[in-house]
Motif scaffolding. Structure first.
Motif, PDB file in Angstrom:
ATOM      1  N   PRO A  46       0.831  -1.205   0.000  1.00 56.14           N
ATOM      2  CA  PRO A  46       0.000   0.000   0.000  1.00 56.14           C
ATOM      3  C   PRO A  46       0.860   1.248   0.000  1.00 56.14           C
ATOM      4  CG  PRO A  46       0.012  -0.993   2.167  1.00 56.14           C
ATOM      5  CD  PRO A  46       0.762  -1.930   1.262  1.00 56.14           C
ATOM      6  N   GLY A  47       0.325   2.315  -0.524  1.00 55.46           N
ATOM      7  CA  GLY A  47       1.048   3.580  -0.517  1.00 55.46           C
ATOM      8  C   GLY A  47       1.988   3.720  -1.689  1.00 55.46           C
ATOM      9  N   SER A  48       2.770   4.763  -1.650  1.00 52.78           N
ATOM     10  CA  SER A  48       3.685   5.072  -2.735  1.00 52.78           C
ATOM     11  C   SER A  48       5.129   4.984  -2.245  1.00 52.78           C
ATOM     12  CB  SER A  48       3.401   6.487  -3.242  1.00 52.78           C
ATOM     13  OG  SER A  48       4.417   6.912  -4.109  1.00 52.78           O
ATOM     14  N   THR A  49       5.921   4.174  -2.912  1.00 50.46           N
ATOM     15  CA  THR A  49       7.326   4.049  -2.555  1.00 50.46           C
ATOM     16  C   THR A  49       8.057   5.360  -2.801  1.00 50.46           C
ATOM     17  OG1 THR A  49       7.230   1.732  -3.159  1.00 50.46           O
ATOM     18  CG2 THR A  49       9.412   2.694  -2.957  1.00 50.46           C
ATOM     19  N   LEU A  50       7.744   6.010  -3.901  1.00 49.76           N
ATOM     20  CA  LEU A  50       8.380   7.287  -4.217  1.00 49.76           C
ATOM     21  C   LEU A  50       8.104   8.319  -3.132  1.00 49.76           C
ATOM     22  CD1 LEU A  50       9.993   9.015  -6.225  1.00 49.76           C
ATOM     23  CD2 LEU A  50       7.812   9.601  -7.284  1.00 49.76           C
ATOM     24  N   LEU A  51       6.871   8.369  -2.661  1.00 49.73           N
ATOM     25  CA  LEU A  51       6.528   9.316  -1.600  1.00 49.73           C
ATOM     26  C   LEU A  51       7.278   9.003  -0.315  1.00 49.73           C
ATOM     27  CD1 LEU A  51       4.741  11.720  -0.856  1.00 49.73           C
ATOM     28  CD2 LEU A  51       2.996  10.078  -0.157  1.00 49.73           C
ATOM     29  N   SER A  52       7.428   7.732   0.014  1.00 48.50           N
ATOM     30  CA  SER A  52       8.173   7.342   1.217  1.00 48.50           C
ATOM     31  C   SER A  52       9.643   7.737   1.106  1.00 48.50           C
ATOM     32  CB  SER A  52       8.057   5.841   1.454  1.00 48.50           C
ATOM     33  OG  SER A  52       6.732   5.478   1.670  1.00 48.50           O
ATOM     34  N   VAL A  53      10.250   7.499  -0.053  1.00 52.25           N
ATOM     35  CA  VAL A  53      11.656   7.865  -0.252  1.00 52.25           C
ATOM     36  C   VAL A  53      11.827   9.378  -0.208  1.00 52.25           C
ATOM     37  CG1 VAL A  53      13.539   7.839  -1.941  1.00 52.25           C
ATOM     38  CG2 VAL A  53      12.236   5.759  -1.488  1.00 52.25           C
ATOM     39  N   MET A  54      10.907  10.100  -0.832  1.00 51.69           N
ATOM     40  CA  MET A  54      10.997  11.571  -0.821  1.00 51.69           C
ATOM     41  C   MET A  54      10.842  12.130   0.599  1.00 51.69           C
ATOM     42  SD  MET A  54      11.749  12.448  -3.839  1.00 51.69           S
ATOM     43  CE  MET A  54      11.470  14.192  -3.813  1.00 51.69           C
ATOM     44  N   SER A  55       9.954  11.535   1.395  1.00 51.31           N
ATOM     45  CA  SER A  55       9.803  12.014   2.769  1.00 51.31           C
ATOM     46  C   SER A  55      11.060  11.725   3.584  1.00 51.31           C
ATOM     47  CB  SER A  55       8.582  11.391   3.438  1.00 51.31           C
ATOM     48  OG  SER A  55       8.755  10.005   3.591  1.00 51.31           O
ATOM     49  N   PHE A  56      11.689  10.577   3.372  1.00 50.51           N
ATOM     50  CA  PHE A  56      12.938  10.276   4.065  1.00 50.51           C
ATOM     51  C   PHE A  56      14.037  11.250   3.655  1.00 50.51           C
ATOM     52  CE2 PHE A  56      17.030   8.069   4.334  1.00 50.51           C
ATOM     53  CZ  PHE A  56      17.052   7.785   5.690  1.00 50.51           C
ATOM     54  N   LEU A  57      14.131  11.535   2.356  1.00 51.10           N
ATOM     55  CA  LEU A  57      15.149  12.494   1.890  1.00 51.10           C
ATOM     56  C   LEU A  57      14.870  13.898   2.428  1.00 51.10           C
ATOM     57  CD1 LEU A  57      15.658  11.334  -1.805  1.00 51.10           C
ATOM     58  CD2 LEU A  57      17.189  11.008   0.141  1.00 51.10           C
ATOM     59  N   GLY A  58      13.596  14.278   2.483  1.00 52.84           N
ATOM     60  CA  GLY A  58      13.243  15.585   3.038  1.00 52.84           C
ATOM     61  C   GLY A  58      13.595  15.687   4.507  1.00 52.84           C
ATOM     62  N   LEU A  59      13.283  14.651   5.279  1.00 49.95           N
ATOM     63  CA  LEU A  59      13.651  14.643   6.697  1.00 49.95           C
ATOM     64  C   LEU A  59      15.163  14.659   6.874  1.00 49.95           C
ATOM     65  CD1 LEU A  59      11.148  12.158   8.353  1.00 49.95           C
ATOM     66  CD2 LEU A  59      11.442  14.572   8.893  1.00 49.95           C
TER      67      LEU A  59
END
Length: 138
Positions: A11-24
């Motif tokens: 479920p969810g978006s892998t790209l969004l998870s990676v982008m949130s990790f990079l943003g943090l």
């Protein structure tokens, strides 16, 4: 046909998870210069929680072997022996997508959630390769 066919989704978006990790990570890097204590107190645990959530995401899907069909992530990996399957029923619905179910020898139907299934062509091909009849396609 391969011995085991497996289709799985998360479920969810892998790209969004990676982008949130990079943003943090970028936020922690820039805040380190101003307030390293804040980064150690809040930023590092937030990054760890982000990684943990990505790692612990459930995996849903379908695994077909010559002897069984297994629904992954649904009711603790629900297993249906192939010998008990009478046929695969596929009905195309126009508004809500296809309706797919396994009809067992005793007449009970196990409705398969369409979110965890591959496209209908792959599902029909793999079911036929395992000697499971397919009915209901028009």
């Amino acid at each position: 046909m391969t011995e085991t066919y497996e289709y799985s989704v998360r479920p969810g978006s892998t790209l969004l998870s990676v982008m949130s990790f990079l943003g943090l990570g970028a936020l922690a890097f820039f805040l380190w210069q101003v307030a390293p204590g804040f980064v150690l107190l809040a930023g590092i645990p937030a990054l760890a929680a982000c990684v943990w959530q990505v790692w612990q995401l459930p995996r849903y899907g379908l695994r077909m072997t010559p002897t069984s069909w297994q629904l992954l992530g649904v009711e603790d990996d629900f297993v249906i022996p192939t010998s008990q399957i009478s046929y695969l029923r596929v009905q195309k619905k126009t508004d809500s997508g296809p309706e797919v179910g396994l009809i067992l020898d005793d007449g009970t139907e196990i409705r398969l959630p369409t979110e965890v299934l591959p496209d209908l062509g792959a599902l029909v091909r793999e079911a036929s390769a395992r000697n499971v009849a397919v009915r209901g396609l028009a």
